[in-house]
Design an enzyme around this catalytic site. Structure first.
Site, PDB file in Angstrom:
ATOM      1  N   ASP A 184       0.927  -1.301  -0.055  1.00 43.84           N
ATOM      2  CA  ASP A 184       0.114  -0.086  -0.072  1.00 43.84           C
ATOM      3  C   ASP A 184       0.914   1.294   0.100  1.00 43.84           C
ATOM      4  O   ASP A 184       1.406   1.736   1.155  1.00 43.84           O
ATOM      5  CB  ASP A 184      -1.025  -0.082   1.188  1.00 43.84           C
ATOM      6  CG  ASP A 184      -1.912   0.902   1.119  1.00 43.84           C
ATOM      7  OD1 ASP A 184      -1.660   2.106   0.596  1.00 43.84           O
ATOM      8  OD2 ASP A 184      -2.962   1.190   1.890  1.00 43.84           O
ATOM      9  N   HIS A 189       0.171   8.100   3.682  1.00 40.71           N
ATOM     10  CA  HIS A 189       0.737   7.559   4.987  1.00 40.71           C
ATOM     11  C   HIS A 189       2.324   7.648   5.116  1.00 40.71           C
ATOM     12  O   HIS A 189       3.243   7.276   5.772  1.00 40.71           O
ATOM     13  CB  HIS A 189       0.729   6.266   5.043  1.00 40.71           C
ATOM     14  CG  HIS A 189      -0.743   5.784   4.775  1.00 40.71           C
ATOM     15  ND1 HIS A 189      -1.701   6.040   5.728  1.00 40.71           N
ATOM     16  CD2 HIS A 189      -1.534   5.333   3.872  1.00 40.71           C
ATOM     17  CE1 HIS A 189      -2.813   5.500   5.388  1.00 40.71           C
ATOM     18  NE2 HIS A 189      -2.978   5.114   4.089  1.00 40.71           N
ATOM     19  N   ILE A 204      -0.542   9.836   8.229  1.00 41.30           N
ATOM     20  CA  ILE A 204      -1.107   8.834   9.190  1.00 41.30           C
ATOM     21  C   ILE A 204      -0.774   7.317   9.018  1.00 41.30           C
ATOM     22  O   ILE A 204      -0.228   7.035   7.914  1.00 41.30           O
ATOM     23  CB  ILE A 204      -2.709   9.003   9.251  1.00 41.30           C
ATOM     24  CG1 ILE A 204      -3.314   8.843   7.947  1.00 41.30           C
ATOM     25  CG2 ILE A 204      -2.867  10.452   9.530  1.00 41.30           C
ATOM     26  CD1 ILE A 204      -4.599   8.813   7.870  1.00 41.30           C
ATOM     27  N   GLY A 207      -4.680   2.143   8.143  1.00 43.03           N
ATOM     28  CA  GLY A 207      -5.834   1.604   8.496  1.00 43.03           C
ATOM     29  C   GLY A 207      -5.691   0.121   8.672  1.00 43.03           C
ATOM     30  O   GLY A 207      -6.003  -0.561   9.790  1.00 43.03           O
TER      31      GLY A 207
END
Length: 279
Positions: A184, A189, A204, A207
Protein backbone atom coordinates in the site's frame (compact mmCIF):
# COMPACT_ATOMS: atom_id res chain seq x y z
CA UNK A 1 -18.10 12.59 -12.87
CA UNK A 2 -18.78 12.37 -9.08
CA UNK A 3 -19.47 9.09 -7.28
CA UNK A 4 -21.48 6.76 -9.52
CA UNK A 5 -24.28 4.91 -7.63
CA UNK A 6 -24.73 2.74 -10.73
CA UNK A 7 -21.34 1.13 -10.11
CA UNK A 8 -22.90 -1.56 -7.89
CA UNK A 9 -22.26 -4.95 -9.51
CA UNK A 10 -19.42 -3.64 -11.65
CA UNK A 11 -16.28 -5.82 -11.64
CA UNK A 12 -12.63 -4.96 -12.06
CA UNK A 13 -9.95 -6.90 -13.83
CA UNK A 14 -8.67 -10.06 -12.12
CA UNK A 15 -5.30 -9.89 -10.43
CA UNK A 16 -2.93 -12.72 -9.59
CA UNK A 17 -0.39 -12.36 -6.81
CA UNK A 18 2.35 -14.65 -5.63
CA UNK A 19 4.09 -14.41 -2.28
CA UNK A 20 6.79 -16.25 -0.41
CA UNK A 21 8.25 -16.57 3.07
CA UNK A 22 9.94 -13.16 2.93
CA UNK A 23 6.67 -11.38 2.06
CA UNK A 24 4.92 -12.95 5.04
CA UNK A 25 7.80 -12.01 7.35
CA UNK A 26 7.83 -8.42 6.08
CA UNK A 27 4.09 -8.12 6.66
CA UNK A 28 4.47 -9.36 10.25
CA UNK A 29 7.16 -6.80 11.03
CA UNK A 30 5.05 -4.18 9.24
CA UNK A 31 2.23 -4.71 11.76
CA UNK A 32 4.62 -4.61 14.70
CA UNK A 33 5.43 -8.26 15.39
CA UNK A 34 8.57 -8.53 17.52
CA UNK A 35 8.55 -4.86 18.52
CA UNK A 36 9.92 -4.46 22.06
CA UNK A 37 10.92 -8.11 22.34
CA UNK A 38 12.36 -9.64 19.15
CA UNK A 39 12.37 -13.12 20.73
CA UNK A 40 8.57 -13.16 20.83
CA UNK A 41 6.35 -14.04 17.85
CA UNK A 42 9.26 -15.81 16.13
CA UNK A 43 6.79 -18.01 14.25
CA UNK A 44 5.70 -14.88 12.36
CA UNK A 45 9.03 -13.01 12.11
CA UNK A 46 11.55 -15.78 11.31
CA UNK A 47 11.78 -18.80 9.04
CA UNK A 48 14.79 -20.57 10.57
CA UNK A 49 14.51 -20.41 14.36
CA UNK A 50 15.32 -23.66 16.13
CA UNK A 51 12.15 -25.64 16.79
CA UNK A 52 9.87 -22.88 15.44
CA UNK A 53 7.90 -23.42 12.24
CA UNK A 54 7.07 -20.28 10.27
CA UNK A 55 3.38 -19.35 10.28
CA UNK A 56 1.48 -16.47 8.71
CA UNK A 57 -0.64 -13.84 10.43
CA UNK A 58 -4.22 -14.33 9.21
CA UNK A 59 -4.71 -10.63 8.41
CA UNK A 60 -2.07 -10.94 5.66
CA UNK A 61 -4.93 -12.44 3.65
CA UNK A 62 -6.47 -8.97 3.34
CA UNK A 63 -3.57 -7.88 1.14
CA UNK A 64 -3.53 -11.14 -0.81
CA UNK A 65 -7.22 -10.80 -1.68
CA UNK A 66 -7.04 -7.22 -2.91
CA UNK A 67 -7.59 -6.58 -6.61
CA UNK A 68 -7.98 -3.43 -8.75
CA UNK A 69 -11.50 -2.06 -8.24
CA UNK A 70 -13.64 -0.97 -11.18
CA UNK A 71 -14.33 2.71 -11.65
CA UNK A 72 -16.98 4.09 -9.31
CA UNK A 73 -16.55 7.79 -10.10
CA UNK A 74 -13.99 10.57 -10.02
CA UNK A 75 -12.85 12.21 -6.81
CA UNK A 76 -9.84 13.63 -4.99
CA UNK A 77 -7.95 10.60 -3.61
CA UNK A 78 -6.64 12.74 -0.76
CA UNK A 79 -10.23 12.75 0.55
CA UNK A 80 -10.46 8.94 0.69
CA UNK A 81 -10.06 7.08 3.99
CA UNK A 82 -10.50 3.42 4.86
CA UNK A 83 -13.82 3.06 6.71
CA UNK A 84 -14.55 -0.63 7.31
CA UNK A 85 -12.86 -3.98 6.85
CA UNK A 86 -14.29 -7.50 6.91
CA UNK A 87 -12.24 -10.62 6.33
CA UNK A 88 -13.35 -14.26 6.14
CA UNK A 89 -10.65 -16.92 6.00
CA UNK A 90 -11.63 -20.13 4.23
CA UNK A 91 -8.38 -21.84 5.28
CA UNK A 92 -5.07 -20.88 6.96
CA UNK A 93 -2.73 -18.69 4.93
CA UNK A 94 0.21 -20.73 3.59
CA UNK A 95 3.78 -19.44 3.82
CA UNK A 96 3.93 -19.19 0.04
CA UNK A 97 1.50 -19.45 -2.84
CA UNK A 98 -0.36 -17.76 -5.67
CA UNK A 99 -3.92 -16.43 -5.65
CA UNK A 100 -6.22 -14.77 -8.16
CA UNK A 101 -8.88 -12.27 -7.09
CA UNK A 102 -11.42 -10.04 -8.82
CA UNK A 103 -12.98 -7.02 -7.08
CA UNK A 104 -16.67 -6.13 -7.35
CA UNK A 105 -18.54 -3.08 -6.09
CA UNK A 106 -21.26 -4.33 -3.72
CA UNK A 107 -22.48 -1.04 -2.24
CA UNK A 108 -22.55 2.74 -2.82
CA UNK A 109 -24.17 4.64 0.04
CA UNK A 110 -24.85 8.32 0.64
CA UNK A 111 -23.72 9.29 4.14
CA UNK A 112 -24.44 12.98 3.66
CA UNK A 113 -20.95 14.29 4.37
CA UNK A 114 -19.45 11.73 2.03
CA UNK A 115 -19.94 8.53 0.07
CA UNK A 116 -19.33 5.01 1.39
CA UNK A 117 -18.25 2.55 -1.30
CA UNK A 118 -17.94 -1.16 -0.47
CA UNK A 119 -15.86 -3.54 -2.55
CA UNK A 120 -15.61 -7.32 -2.18
CA UNK A 121 -13.12 -9.83 -3.57
CA UNK A 122 -12.40 -13.53 -3.00
CA UNK A 123 -8.85 -14.81 -3.38
CA UNK A 124 -8.61 -18.29 -4.90
CA UNK A 125 -5.44 -20.36 -4.70
CA UNK A 126 -3.97 -22.12 -7.71
CA UNK A 127 -5.97 -25.32 -7.91
CA UNK A 128 -9.26 -23.59 -7.12
CA UNK A 129 -9.36 -23.59 -3.32
CA UNK A 130 -10.71 -20.32 -1.84
CA UNK A 131 -8.30 -18.64 0.57
CA UNK A 132 -10.16 -15.57 1.81
CA UNK A 133 -13.01 -13.18 1.10
CA UNK A 134 -12.23 -9.54 1.67
CA UNK A 135 -14.88 -6.82 1.99
CA UNK A 136 -13.56 -3.29 2.29
CA UNK A 137 -15.42 0.01 2.55
CA UNK A 138 -13.89 3.40 1.78
CA UNK A 139 -15.32 6.78 2.77
CA UNK A 140 -14.81 9.65 0.34
CA UNK A 141 -15.27 12.93 2.18
CA UNK A 142 -17.28 15.60 0.43
CA UNK A 143 -18.86 13.21 -2.08
CA UNK A 144 -22.22 12.67 -0.36
CA UNK A 145 -25.53 14.38 -1.02
CA UNK A 146 -26.31 12.53 -4.25
CA UNK A 147 -29.60 11.21 -2.88
CA UNK A 148 -28.65 7.59 -2.40
CA UNK A 149 -29.52 5.11 0.34
CA UNK A 150 -27.63 5.67 3.61
CA UNK A 151 -27.08 1.93 4.03
CA UNK A 152 -27.96 -0.47 6.86
CA UNK A 153 -27.13 0.13 10.51
CA UNK A 154 -25.29 -2.65 12.31
CA UNK A 155 -25.79 -3.30 16.00
CA UNK A 156 -22.75 -3.88 18.19
CA UNK A 157 -23.40 -5.19 21.69
CA UNK A 158 -20.44 -6.77 23.49
CA UNK A 159 -21.11 -8.57 26.79
CA UNK A 160 -21.94 -6.22 29.65
CA UNK A 161 -18.79 -6.90 31.66
CA UNK A 162 -15.14 -5.96 31.78
CA UNK A 163 -13.11 -7.23 28.80
CA UNK A 164 -11.81 -10.76 29.08
CA UNK A 165 -8.52 -9.61 27.57
CA UNK A 166 -6.75 -6.28 27.32
CA UNK A 167 -3.40 -5.96 25.58
CA UNK A 168 -1.40 -2.91 24.50
CA UNK A 169 1.00 -2.95 21.55
CA UNK A 170 3.36 -0.15 20.61
CA UNK A 171 3.94 1.05 17.05
CA UNK A 172 7.13 2.53 15.67
CA UNK A 173 7.43 6.16 14.51
CA UNK A 174 8.42 4.66 11.13
CA UNK A 175 5.65 1.99 11.21
CA UNK A 176 3.89 3.34 8.10
CA UNK A 177 7.17 3.26 6.15
CA UNK A 178 7.57 -0.42 7.02
CA UNK A 179 3.94 -1.33 6.35
CA UNK A 180 3.87 0.35 2.91
CA UNK A 181 6.53 -2.12 1.72
CA UNK A 182 3.82 -4.81 1.72
CA UNK A 183 2.06 -3.02 -1.13
CA UNK A 184 0.00 0.00 0.00
CA UNK A 185 2.03 2.93 -1.34
CA UNK A 186 -0.69 5.55 -0.75
CA UNK A 187 1.31 8.75 -0.08
CA UNK A 188 -1.20 9.74 2.60
CA UNK A 189 0.93 7.54 4.87
CA UNK A 190 4.38 8.83 3.89
CA UNK A 191 4.26 12.23 2.14
CA UNK A 192 3.57 15.27 4.38
CA UNK A 193 2.50 17.36 1.39
CA UNK A 194 -0.09 14.81 0.26
CA UNK A 195 -1.30 14.29 3.85
CA UNK A 196 -1.84 18.06 4.18
CA UNK A 197 -4.11 18.01 1.13
CA UNK A 198 -6.30 15.56 3.02
CA UNK A 199 -6.41 17.81 6.08
CA UNK A 200 -3.83 15.95 8.18
CA UNK A 201 -0.91 17.65 9.91
CA UNK A 202 1.33 14.67 9.30
CA UNK A 203 1.15 11.31 7.49
CA UNK A 204 -1.13 8.87 9.28
CA UNK A 205 -0.86 5.14 9.87
CA UNK A 206 -2.57 2.82 7.40
CA UNK A 207 -5.94 1.65 8.68
CA UNK A 208 -4.97 -1.88 7.67
CA UNK A 209 -1.84 -1.62 9.79
CA UNK A 210 -4.05 -0.86 12.80
CA UNK A 211 -6.21 -3.79 11.70
CA UNK A 212 -3.15 -6.05 11.52
CA UNK A 213 -1.89 -4.99 14.96
CA UNK A 214 -5.38 -5.74 16.31
CA UNK A 215 -5.33 -9.12 14.58
CA UNK A 216 -2.06 -9.95 16.35
CA UNK A 217 -3.72 -9.12 19.66
CA UNK A 218 -6.68 -11.38 18.90
CA UNK A 219 -4.39 -14.25 17.93
CA UNK A 220 -2.43 -13.84 21.16
CA UNK A 221 -5.52 -13.64 23.39
CA UNK A 222 -8.84 -15.11 22.23
CA UNK A 223 -7.10 -17.54 19.86
CA UNK A 224 -4.60 -18.76 22.47
CA UNK A 225 -1.65 -18.01 20.18
CA UNK A 226 -2.94 -20.16 17.28
CA UNK A 227 -3.41 -18.05 14.11
CA UNK A 228 -5.43 -20.81 12.43
CA UNK A 229 -8.26 -20.27 14.92
CA UNK A 230 -9.04 -16.75 13.68
CA UNK A 231 -11.46 -17.41 10.82
CA UNK A 232 -13.19 -14.02 10.47
CA UNK A 233 -12.56 -10.45 11.61
CA UNK A 234 -14.42 -7.22 10.96
CA UNK A 235 -14.24 -3.68 12.27
CA UNK A 236 -14.99 -0.03 11.58
CA UNK A 237 -12.23 2.58 11.50
CA UNK A 238 -13.40 5.44 13.72
CA UNK A 239 -10.33 7.68 14.18
CA UNK A 240 -6.87 8.10 12.72
CA UNK A 241 -3.69 6.73 14.25
CA UNK A 242 -0.27 8.34 14.03
CA UNK A 243 2.83 6.17 13.68
CA UNK A 244 4.40 5.77 17.12
CA UNK A 245 1.11 5.73 19.05
CA UNK A 246 0.29 2.69 21.16
CA UNK A 247 -2.83 0.61 20.49
CA UNK A 248 -4.86 -1.06 23.24
CA UNK A 249 -7.18 -3.91 22.26
CA UNK A 250 -10.07 -4.93 24.52
CA UNK A 251 -11.65 -8.28 23.69
CA UNK A 252 -14.65 -10.21 24.99
CA UNK A 253 -15.26 -13.92 24.34
CA UNK A 254 -18.85 -14.87 23.53
CA UNK A 255 -19.06 -18.54 22.63
CA UNK A 256 -17.36 -19.04 19.28
CA UNK A 257 -17.30 -15.31 18.66
CA UNK A 258 -15.32 -12.43 20.08
CA UNK A 259 -16.07 -8.74 20.32
CA UNK A 260 -13.23 -6.25 20.28
CA UNK A 261 -12.35 -2.58 20.25
CA UNK A 262 -9.00 -0.82 19.71
CA UNK A 263 -8.14 2.53 21.28
CA UNK A 264 -5.31 4.98 21.89
CA UNK A 265 -3.75 5.79 25.26
CA UNK A 266 -6.14 8.73 25.70
CA UNK A 267 -9.16 6.48 25.20
CA UNK A 268 -9.92 7.50 21.62
CA UNK A 269 -11.46 4.47 19.87
CA UNK A 270 -9.78 3.91 16.50
CA UNK A 271 -11.22 0.52 15.48
CA UNK A 272 -14.80 0.03 16.62
CA UNK A 273 -17.65 -2.47 16.20
CA UNK A 274 -15.12 -5.30 16.14
CA UNK A 275 -16.30 -8.87 15.66
CA UNK A 276 -14.25 -12.01 15.20
CA UNK A 277 -14.99 -15.69 14.75
CA UNK A 278 -12.75 -18.11 16.63
CA UNK A 279 -12.62 -21.79 15.70
Amino acid sequence: MPIDPGAVGREGEPRSRSWDSKDALLYAVGVGAGLGDPTRELEFTTENSDGVEQRVLPTFAVLLSQAPPPSFGEFDRAMLVHAEQHLVLHRPVPVEGTVTARARVVGVHDKGSGALVTIEATAVLDGGEPLATNRSAVFIRGEGGFGGDRGPKQAWSPPDRAPDHTVTYATRPEQALLYRLSGDRNPLHSDPTFAAKGGFDTPILHGLCTYGVTGRALVATVCGGDPDRLTAMSGRFSATVLPGQSLTVDAWRDGGDAWFRTSLDDGTVVLDHGRATVA
